[in-house]
Write a protein that holds these residues in place. Sequence first.
Motif, PDB file in Angstrom:
ATOM      1  N   TYR A  29       0.847  -1.198   0.000  1.00  0.00           N
ATOM      2  CA  TYR A  29       0.000   0.000   0.000  1.00  0.00           C
ATOM      3  C   TYR A  29       0.879   1.244   0.000  1.00  0.00           C
ATOM      4  O   TYR A  29       1.871   1.320   0.735  1.00  0.00           O
ATOM      5  CB  TYR A  29      -0.909   0.007   1.233  1.00  0.00           C
ATOM      6  N   HIS A 179      -3.856  -3.448   7.623  1.00  0.00           N
ATOM      7  CA  HIS A 179      -4.325  -2.361   6.758  1.00  0.00           C
ATOM      8  C   HIS A 179      -5.759  -1.967   7.103  1.00  0.00           C
ATOM      9  O   HIS A 179      -6.081  -0.768   7.192  1.00  0.00           O
ATOM     10  CB  HIS A 179      -4.224  -2.798   5.296  1.00  0.00           C
ATOM     11  N   ARG A 183      -7.112   1.633   8.491  1.00  0.00           N
ATOM     12  CA  ARG A 183      -8.166   2.355   7.776  1.00  0.00           C
ATOM     13  C   ARG A 183      -9.310   2.695   8.719  1.00  0.00           C
ATOM     14  O   ARG A 183      -9.847   3.808   8.696  1.00  0.00           O
ATOM     15  CB  ARG A 183      -8.691   1.515   6.604  1.00  0.00           C
ATOM     16  N   HIS A 186      -8.691   5.640  11.072  1.00  0.00           N
ATOM     17  CA  HIS A 186      -8.842   6.976  10.476  1.00  0.00           C
ATOM     18  C   HIS A 186     -10.245   7.544  10.712  1.00  0.00           C
ATOM     19  O   HIS A 186     -10.425   8.762  10.658  1.00  0.00           O
ATOM     20  CB  HIS A 186      -8.553   6.924   8.973  1.00  0.00           C
TER      21      HIS A 186
END
Length: 211
Positions: A29, A179, A183, A186
């Motif tokens: 990523y 990941h 995410r 956030h």
Amino acid sequence: MRREGILIVVSGFSGTGKGTLMKRLVKTYDSYALSVSMTTRKARPGERDGREYFFVSHEEFEKELARGGLIEYARYCDHYYGTPRDYVERQLACGKDIILEIEIQGALKIKEQYPTALLLFVMPPDIKELRRRLSGRGTETEEVIKARLSRAKEEAEGIENYDYLVINDDLDLCVEQMHMLIRGAHCAPKRNQNFIQNIRAQLDALAKGED
């Protein structure tokens, strides 16, 4: 909404594959960056300043420490190692999620300075597998393996201070899980205070009949 980066601290027992996980995450990523530490040791063949480490003298390191330019630091084998504040904060401002691999004590110090930091603790599926991985390296004596397992017992006492556990059983699945956790982080309200305040201001204006 402007996306700001998250400071991610990864810890775990020796042998859990933290370094491999982080390298695979960064390779897979493009939203991540690995923190580059500052050190007073000399560069080894093939190492480049600003890539593996920022190589500085003892005097330069101590000046940086005195001015508060390091988030955390340690001394090992007569050399200093530390995390440069400016480098980390530049990456965050650019929207990069920056990843630091640090042991528990250092991780908790970082959390004090950066309350919105995300703390991830990498675990093996079980201790039998951890021992197998340590033995499988072929570079550790039985004495060193026992010392690392003893250290893991001490580190296990601080795991509850972390935000999430990541079980490294299958590498690809583990990278995907990390990941997804980042995410999701956030979207946490504590990491979106500017956006929330802006919405509140707009609602206040609307209530007052302003455009």
